[in-house]
Design a protein around this motif. Sequence first.
Motif, PDB file in Angstrom:
ATOM      1  N   PRO A  53       0.679  -1.250  -0.014  1.00  0.00           N
ATOM      2  CA  PRO A  53       0.100   0.213  -0.063  1.00  0.00           C
ATOM      3  C   PRO A  53       0.793   1.264   0.071  1.00  0.00           C
ATOM      4  O   PRO A  53       0.479   2.174  -0.758  1.00  0.00           O
ATOM      5  N   ALA A  54       1.874   1.323   0.654  1.00  0.00           N
ATOM      6  CA  ALA A  54       2.634   2.530   0.786  1.00  0.00           C
ATOM      7  C   ALA A  54       3.554   2.714  -0.535  1.00  0.00           C
ATOM      8  O   ALA A  54       3.466   3.913  -1.042  1.00  0.00           O
ATOM      9  N   GLU A  55       3.962   1.794  -1.280  1.00  0.00           N
ATOM     10  CA  GLU A  55       4.630   1.894  -2.494  1.00  0.00           C
ATOM     11  C   GLU A  55       3.642   2.308  -3.539  1.00  0.00           C
ATOM     12  O   GLU A  55       3.902   3.241  -4.288  1.00  0.00           O
ATOM     13  N   ALA A  56       2.491   1.970  -3.371  1.00  0.00           N
ATOM     14  CA  ALA A  56       1.088   2.087  -4.268  1.00  0.00           C
ATOM     15  C   ALA A  56       0.926   3.663  -4.043  1.00  0.00           C
ATOM     16  O   ALA A  56       0.647   4.390  -5.111  1.00  0.00           O
ATOM     17  N   MET A  57       0.830   3.942  -3.062  1.00  0.00           N
ATOM     18  CA  MET A  57       0.380   5.474  -2.647  1.00  0.00           C
ATOM     19  C   MET A  57       1.404   6.323  -2.964  1.00  0.00           C
ATOM     20  O   MET A  57       1.138   7.579  -3.447  1.00  0.00           O
ATOM     21  N   ALA A  58       2.641   6.081  -3.097  1.00  0.00           N
ATOM     22  CA  ALA A  58       3.862   7.044  -3.353  1.00  0.00           C
ATOM     23  C   ALA A  58       3.866   7.030  -4.971  1.00  0.00           C
ATOM     24  O   ALA A  58       4.315   8.163  -5.433  1.00  0.00           O
ATOM     25  N   ALA A  59       3.095   6.335  -5.575  1.00  0.00           N
ATOM     26  CA  ALA A  59       2.896   6.506  -7.162  1.00  0.00           C
ATOM     27  C   ALA A  59       1.718   7.341  -7.543  1.00  0.00           C
ATOM     28  O   ALA A  59       1.385   7.410  -8.659  1.00  0.00           O
ATOM     29  N   VAL A  60       1.153   7.936  -6.317  1.00  0.00           N
ATOM     30  CA  VAL A  60      -0.282   8.675  -6.706  1.00  0.00           C
ATOM     31  C   VAL A  60      -0.043   9.955  -6.682  1.00  0.00           C
ATOM     32  O   VAL A  60       0.476  10.656  -5.647  1.00  0.00           O
ATOM     33  N   GLU A  61      -0.776  10.706  -7.658  1.00  0.00           N
ATOM     34  CA  GLU A  61      -0.624  12.355  -7.524  1.00  0.00           C
ATOM     35  C   GLU A  61      -1.610  13.064  -6.774  1.00  0.00           C
ATOM     36  O   GLU A  61      -1.594  13.985  -6.141  1.00  0.00           O
ATOM     37  N   ALA A  62      -2.901  12.445  -7.019  1.00  0.00           N
ATOM     38  CA  ALA A  62      -4.083  13.205  -6.402  1.00  0.00           C
ATOM     39  C   ALA A  62      -5.289  11.729  -6.325  1.00  0.00           C
ATOM     40  O   ALA A  62      -5.218  10.975  -6.739  1.00  0.00           O
ATOM     41  N   VAL A  63      -6.015  12.369  -5.398  1.00  0.00           N
ATOM     42  CA  VAL A  63      -7.347  11.358  -5.069  1.00  0.00           C
ATOM     43  C   VAL A  63      -8.469  12.310  -5.138  1.00  0.00           C
ATOM     44  O   VAL A  63      -8.451  13.546  -5.036  1.00  0.00           O
ATOM     45  N   PHE A  64      -9.518  11.729  -5.937  1.00  0.00           N
ATOM     46  CA  PHE A  64     -10.923  12.488  -6.122  1.00  0.00           C
ATOM     47  C   PHE A  64     -12.216  11.620  -5.597  1.00  0.00           C
ATOM     48  O   PHE A  64     -12.049  10.380  -5.596  1.00  0.00           O
ATOM     49  N   PRO A  65     -13.098  12.365  -5.368  1.00  0.00           N
ATOM     50  CA  PRO A  65     -14.458  11.488  -5.049  1.00  0.00           C
ATOM     51  C   PRO A  65     -14.963  11.443  -6.722  1.00  0.00           C
ATOM     52  O   PRO A  65     -14.511  12.369  -7.566  1.00  0.00           O
ATOM     53  N   ALA A  66     -15.703  10.435  -7.057  1.00  0.00           N
ATOM     54  CA  ALA A  66     -16.069  10.128  -8.216  1.00  0.00           C
ATOM     55  C   ALA A  66     -17.239   9.413  -8.499  1.00  0.00           C
ATOM     56  O   ALA A  66     -17.638   8.883  -7.438  1.00  0.00           O
ATOM     57  N   ILE A  67     -17.742   9.620  -9.612  1.00  0.00           N
ATOM     58  CA  ILE A  67     -19.080   9.005 -10.127  1.00  0.00           C
ATOM     59  C   ILE A  67     -18.589   8.004 -11.212  1.00  0.00           C
ATOM     60  O   ILE A  67     -18.091   8.608 -12.162  1.00  0.00           O
ATOM     61  N   GLU A  68     -19.047   6.774 -11.314  1.00  0.00           N
ATOM     62  CA  GLU A  68     -18.985   6.046 -12.306  1.00  0.00           C
ATOM     63  C   GLU A  68     -20.177   5.691 -12.909  1.00  0.00           C
ATOM     64  O   GLU A  68     -21.293   5.212 -12.207  1.00  0.00           O
ATOM     65  N   ILE A  69     -20.705   5.746 -13.946  1.00  0.00           N
ATOM     66  CA  ILE A  69     -21.847   5.446 -14.885  1.00  0.00           C
ATOM     67  C   ILE A  69     -21.554   4.346 -15.519  1.00  0.00           C
ATOM     68  O   ILE A  69     -20.667   4.164 -16.502  1.00  0.00           O
ATOM     69  N   ILE A  70     -22.078   3.019 -15.033  1.00  0.00           N
ATOM     70  CA  ILE A  70     -22.149   1.906 -15.628  1.00  0.00           C
ATOM     71  C   ILE A  70     -23.142   1.453 -16.456  1.00  0.00           C
ATOM     72  O   ILE A  70     -24.434   2.054 -16.233  1.00  0.00           O
ATOM     73  N   ASP A  71     -22.844   0.540 -17.587  1.00  0.00           N
ATOM     74  CA  ASP A  71     -24.135   0.491 -18.377  1.00  0.00           C
ATOM     75  C   ASP A  71     -23.826  -1.005 -19.209  1.00  0.00           C
ATOM     76  O   ASP A  71     -22.890  -0.995 -20.098  1.00  0.00           O
ATOM     77  N   SER A  72     -24.355  -2.051 -18.776  1.00  0.00           N
ATOM     78  CA  SER A  72     -24.190  -3.345 -19.202  1.00  0.00           C
ATOM     79  C   SER A  72     -24.633  -3.340 -20.778  1.00  0.00           C
ATOM     80  O   SER A  72     -25.709  -2.755 -20.851  1.00  0.00           O
ATOM     81  N   ARG A  73     -23.869  -3.940 -21.458  1.00  0.00           N
ATOM     82  CA  ARG A  73     -24.544  -4.075 -22.922  1.00  0.00           C
ATOM     83  C   ARG A  73     -25.402  -5.463 -23.022  1.00  0.00           C
ATOM     84  O   ARG A  73     -25.953  -5.467 -23.948  1.00  0.00           O
ATOM     85  N   TYR A  74     -25.564  -5.994 -21.823  1.00  0.00           N
ATOM     86  CA  TYR A  74     -26.310  -7.318 -21.965  1.00  0.00           C
ATOM     87  C   TYR A  74     -27.813  -7.022 -21.402  1.00  0.00           C
ATOM     88  O   TYR A  74     -27.981  -6.003 -20.445  1.00  0.00           O
ATOM     89  N   ALA A  77      -7.456  -1.616  -3.690  1.00  0.00           N
ATOM     90  CA  ALA A  77      -8.181  -1.511  -4.968  1.00  0.00           C
ATOM     91  C   ALA A  77      -6.864  -1.082  -5.982  1.00  0.00           C
ATOM     92  O   ALA A  77      -6.656  -1.670  -7.090  1.00  0.00           O
ATOM     93  N   LEU A  78      -6.011  -0.181  -5.574  1.00  0.00           N
ATOM     94  CA  LEU A  78      -4.891   0.336  -6.398  1.00  0.00           C
ATOM     95  C   LEU A  78      -4.061  -0.878  -6.371  1.00  0.00           C
ATOM     96  O   LEU A  78      -3.188  -1.189  -7.418  1.00  0.00           O
ATOM     97  N   VAL A  79      -3.591  -1.514  -4.961  1.00  0.00           N
ATOM     98  CA  VAL A  79      -2.634  -2.442  -5.037  1.00  0.00           C
ATOM     99  C   VAL A  79      -3.232  -3.758  -5.825  1.00  0.00           C
ATOM    100  O   VAL A  79      -2.293  -4.283  -6.668  1.00  0.00           O
ATOM    101  N   ALA A  80      -4.519  -3.984  -5.932  1.00  0.00           N
ATOM    102  CA  ALA A  80      -5.130  -5.162  -6.730  1.00  0.00           C
ATOM    103  C   ALA A  80      -4.803  -4.815  -8.411  1.00  0.00           C
ATOM    104  O   ALA A  80      -4.575  -5.626  -8.952  1.00  0.00           O
ATOM    105  N   ALA A  81      -5.055  -3.335  -8.575  1.00  0.00           N
ATOM    106  CA  ALA A  81      -4.976  -3.030  -9.824  1.00  0.00           C
ATOM    107  C   ALA A  81      -3.537  -3.314 -10.552  1.00  0.00           C
ATOM    108  O   ALA A  81      -3.507  -3.724 -11.569  1.00  0.00           O
ATOM    109  N   ALA A  82      -2.640  -2.650  -9.501  1.00  0.00           N
ATOM    110  CA  ALA A  82      -1.249  -2.867 -10.051  1.00  0.00           C
ATOM    111  C   ALA A  82      -0.768  -4.538 -10.209  1.00  0.00           C
ATOM    112  O   ALA A  82      -0.273  -4.971 -11.378  1.00  0.00           O
TER     113      ALA A  82
END
Length: 254
Positions: free
Chosen positions: A119-140, A201-206
């Motif tokens: 986690p520390a190494e992952a956060m050291a690679a981060v520039e900024a953090v944001f609140p966000a909204i994702e709009i998902i839309d399954s094509r199924y 989630a960032l660690v899992a993404a990496a």
Amino acid sequence: MIDLHRIAATLDEAAQTATPVPQFSGADTLGVEAAYAVQALSIARRHARGEAHAGFKMGLTSKAKMAQVGVSEVIWGRLTDAMRVEEGGEVARARFIHPRAEPEVAFLMKRDLAGEVGPAEAMAAVEAVFPAIEIIDSRYRDFKFALGDVVADNTSASAFVLGPPSKPDVDVANLGMALEVDGLPAVLGSSAAILGHPVRALVAAARMIGAAGLSLRAGDILLAGAATEAVPLVAGARVRVVAQNLGSVAFTMV
Ligand code: OOG
Ligand code: MG
């Protein structure tokens, strides 16, 4: 033989025309590896149309999301610049089949990151953090899918909105998060619902993106996944996510 190019074209056209398609892997005929190959092919079609890579998203990083869609694996998808909606902006209902909004936390990378990191190494690679909204839309059709389907469908990625940036040292461990529609709370949760802490989630993404031979790159956005179940949207909906410590982010569906 499954024709991966044909599945990619079908899903890409479904997204472009906002027309639902039947799922492919009712019996999980589309394996996860093949599904990520389809995802890459469908994104290549977007890039060929001029969309640019904007980063990645994690999906199903909370129990609420897993339960809502009946798939219990963490998954990842790809973002392009065409998916970004300006903070406070409008997005047309007609672009989507059956859109849903999710309260998320996002990271902007300042350095490349891939593989097994803490986690520390992952956060050291981060520039900024944001609140966000994702709009998902399954094509199924009916928003129904198995693991292979949703991975092939770029994990239902459709659009995203970023709120104000905070410095990476902001505490995101256990933030109250609310998603409001037309000024009324629709879902309430905590950023701790995202794998216990959004940095995981960032660690899992990496790890997962690294295992696919890719990396999070400087300038990339990463959506960490929804803290609550997703909320169905109708035309006219004014959607706002308020995240403790991070501020708020909004858009209107027109
Ligand atoms: C899959 C995408 C899930 C999240 O934040 O968990 C996702 C879906 O629910 O359609 O984006
Ligand atoms: Mg999401």
